[in-house]
Design an enzyme around this catalytic site. Structure first.
Site, PDB file in Angstrom:
ATOM      1  N   LEU A  43       0.827  -0.983   0.009  1.00  0.00           N
ATOM      2  CA  LEU A  43       0.195   0.064   0.039  1.00  0.00           C
ATOM      3  C   LEU A  43       0.879   1.337   0.098  1.00  0.00           C
ATOM      4  O   LEU A  43       0.275   2.494   0.168  1.00  0.00           O
ATOM      5  CB  LEU A  43      -1.099   0.202   1.199  1.00  0.00           C
ATOM      6  CG  LEU A  43      -1.838  -1.232   1.262  1.00  0.00           C
ATOM      7  CD1 LEU A  43      -2.971  -0.804   2.411  1.00  0.00           C
ATOM      8  CD2 LEU A  43      -2.648  -1.425  -0.012  1.00  0.00           C
ATOM      9  N   ILE A  62       7.106  -7.630  -1.024  1.00  0.00           N
ATOM     10  CA  ILE A  62       7.516  -8.784  -1.560  1.00  0.00           C
ATOM     11  C   ILE A  62       8.723  -9.478  -0.911  1.00  0.00           C
ATOM     12  O   ILE A  62       9.030 -10.418  -0.881  1.00  0.00           O
ATOM     13  CB  ILE A  62       7.496  -8.615  -3.173  1.00  0.00           C
ATOM     14  CG1 ILE A  62       8.370  -7.694  -3.459  1.00  0.00           C
ATOM     15  CG2 ILE A  62       6.129  -8.625  -3.772  1.00  0.00           C
ATOM     16  CD1 ILE A  62       8.698  -7.656  -5.100  1.00  0.00           C
ATOM     17  N   ALA A  81       4.215  -5.440  -8.492  1.00  0.00           N
ATOM     18  CA  ALA A  81       4.828  -4.538  -7.556  1.00  0.00           C
ATOM     19  C   ALA A  81       5.981  -3.905  -7.926  1.00  0.00           C
ATOM     20  O   ALA A  81       7.206  -4.464  -7.819  1.00  0.00           O
ATOM     21  CB  ALA A  81       5.077  -5.485  -6.337  1.00  0.00           C
ATOM     22  N   SER A  84       7.335   3.189 -10.411  1.00  0.00           N
ATOM     23  CA  SER A  84       7.029   3.386 -11.845  1.00  0.00           C
ATOM     24  C   SER A  84       7.290   4.821 -12.172  1.00  0.00           C
ATOM     25  O   SER A  84       6.851   5.107 -13.395  1.00  0.00           O
ATOM     26  CB  SER A  84       6.100   2.816 -12.270  1.00  0.00           C
ATOM     27  OG  SER A  84       4.643   3.546 -11.725  1.00  0.00           O
ATOM     28  N   TYR A 148      14.506   3.620 -13.841  1.00  0.00           N
ATOM     29  CA  TYR A 148      13.100   2.866 -14.026  1.00  0.00           C
ATOM     30  C   TYR A 148      13.098   1.993 -14.970  1.00  0.00           C
ATOM     31  O   TYR A 148      12.935   0.698 -14.944  1.00  0.00           O
ATOM     32  CB  TYR A 148      11.816   3.807 -14.169  1.00  0.00           C
ATOM     33  CG  TYR A 148      10.597   3.182 -14.565  1.00  0.00           C
ATOM     34  CD1 TYR A 148      10.153   2.211 -13.750  1.00  0.00           C
ATOM     35  CD2 TYR A 148       9.987   3.222 -15.659  1.00  0.00           C
ATOM     36  CE1 TYR A 148       9.018   1.279 -14.130  1.00  0.00           C
ATOM     37  CE2 TYR A 148       8.884   2.668 -16.277  1.00  0.00           C
ATOM     38  CZ  TYR A 148       8.512   1.745 -15.282  1.00  0.00           C
ATOM     39  OH  TYR A 148       7.249   0.938 -15.632  1.00  0.00           O
ATOM     40  N   ARG A 226       2.247   9.545 -28.062  1.00  0.00           N
ATOM     41  CA  ARG A 226       2.310   8.308 -27.284  1.00  0.00           C
ATOM     42  C   ARG A 226       1.326   7.429 -27.553  1.00  0.00           C
ATOM     43  O   ARG A 226       0.211   7.538 -28.089  1.00  0.00           O
ATOM     44  CB  ARG A 226       2.412   8.808 -25.659  1.00  0.00           C
ATOM     45  CG  ARG A 226       3.464   9.821 -25.253  1.00  0.00           C
ATOM     46  CD  ARG A 226       4.692   8.972 -25.367  1.00  0.00           C
ATOM     47  NE  ARG A 226       5.751   9.919 -24.900  1.00  0.00           N
ATOM     48  CZ  ARG A 226       6.757  10.371 -25.698  1.00  0.00           C
ATOM     49  NH1 ARG A 226       6.355  10.289 -26.941  1.00  0.00           N
ATOM     50  NH2 ARG A 226       7.570  11.187 -25.047  1.00  0.00           N
TER      51      ARG A 226
END
Length: 329
Positions: A43, A62, A81, A84, A148, A226
């Site tokens: 969360l 995780i 998970a 980003s 990223y 995009r």
């Protein structure tokens, strides 16, 4: 396209990051298709309200929770998970390596030790960096321009090695921008960085205007192009990938809608959908923004039997608008 339920009806799957935007929609579609779903999410960016009704929820990272949750009763893991935000990854690369790469490494360890041998990974077309050709094929050179993208590429290499060495059945799905909503599940990012929800915030009066970064690109209207894909189509691709995964193979597929849209086209679509005059201001280009990014999806059609159904920009914006209004109510 109508999805066919997996022959293993009632199979148990783990969805990491299943309280986030894409993970919640995929979890909802899995439940509708007869899977038993466990969502694992800390969360930090997801929301408890995003966990679909009927899914078991486990709160945790995780890194230290996947090994406690996974056991041989699970048929597969769908892995969302990850952090980003491209800009944040530049400012805090250590955060992204620790979460996206180390976390996945520990998840793969937990899968191996528990005997769970099927994985669908939410990757990104950001692994390609500045494209040499458009649409971008899976065979394109990978040269990510942000930490990223680099972490996602590192995870793809990790998964490939795991498949060869230990027989993992894996599929990575690479895509750019996701849009729309599905059955009450949509974007709740904070801070928000995606164009469509930002435009809709301007339509709602939650921000004064939408900023257009760069108007002198070599595109039809001078603004960046995009690729946008509806979140429901994206979810369908994940279910098809789950069916398609084969032992000892790491399949990598791009997902795209077959064309791209300019920033001005997105803003105009939002004006049509909302019926509101959305103020916009123009600014200089942002460093590292390529003119055009569109992912070619030929392999997904051939290998997964997947084609996007919701390719109309107005429809994607309309679904996002419905969710944005419901959230505000």
């Amino acid at each position: 396209m109508t999805l066919t339920p997996d022959p293993a009806d009632g199979a148990r799957v783990l969805v990491t990051g299943g309280a986030g935007y894409i993970g919640s929609v995929v979890a909802a579609r899995l439940l509708e298709s007869g899977y038993r779903v466990t969502v694992l999410d800390d969360l930090s960016t997801g929301h408890r309200v995003g966990v679909p009704q009927g899914a078991e929820f486990v709160e945790g990272r995780i890194h230290d929770t996947a090994a406690k949750v996974l056991d041989p009763s699970f048929a597969a893991v769908l892995h969302f998970a990850a952090f980003s935000q491209v800009g944040e990854s530049v400012a805090k690369p250590e955060k992204y390596w620790a979460n996206n790469v180390v976390g996945t490494h520990l998840l793969l360890d937990a899968m191996r030790e528990s005997g769970v041998r099927k994985l669908v990974f939410s990757s990104t077309a950001a692994v390609y960096g500045e494209p040499e050709s458009v649409p971008i094929p899976e065979t394109a050179r990978t040269a990510p321009t942000s930490p990223y993208g680099a972490t996602k590429l590192a995870v793809d290499h990790m998964i490939s090695a795991e498949s060869v060495a230990h027989g993992l059945a894996a599929v990575s799905l690479r895509y750019f921008n996701v849009a729309g909503s599905y059955n009450g599940y949509g974007e709740r990012h904070d801070p928000e960085s995606h164009l469509i929800p930002l435009v809709l915030k301007a339509a709602l009066g939650e921000r004064p205007a939408i900023t257009v970064f760069g108007t002198d690109y070599p595109t039809p209207d001078g603004t960046c192009i995009r690729d946008y894909i509806h979140v429901a189509d994206l979810a369908d691709a994940h279910l098809l990938a789950l069916h398609r995964a084969r032992e000892g193979e790491h399949l990598i597929c791009n997902l795209g809608n077959g064309r791209g849209f300019t920033v001005r086209e997105v803003i105009d679509a939002a004006r049509r959908v909302t019926g509101r005059d959305i103020p916009q201001v123009e600014a200089e280009r942002r460093a590292g923004d390529p003119a055009t990014l569109v992912a070619g999806a030929q392999r997904a059609e051939t290998e997964l039997g997947w084609r996007p159904r919701h390719v109309d920009l107005d429809s994607m914006v309309a679904d996002a608008w419905s969710f944005a209004q419901a959230e505000r109510a």
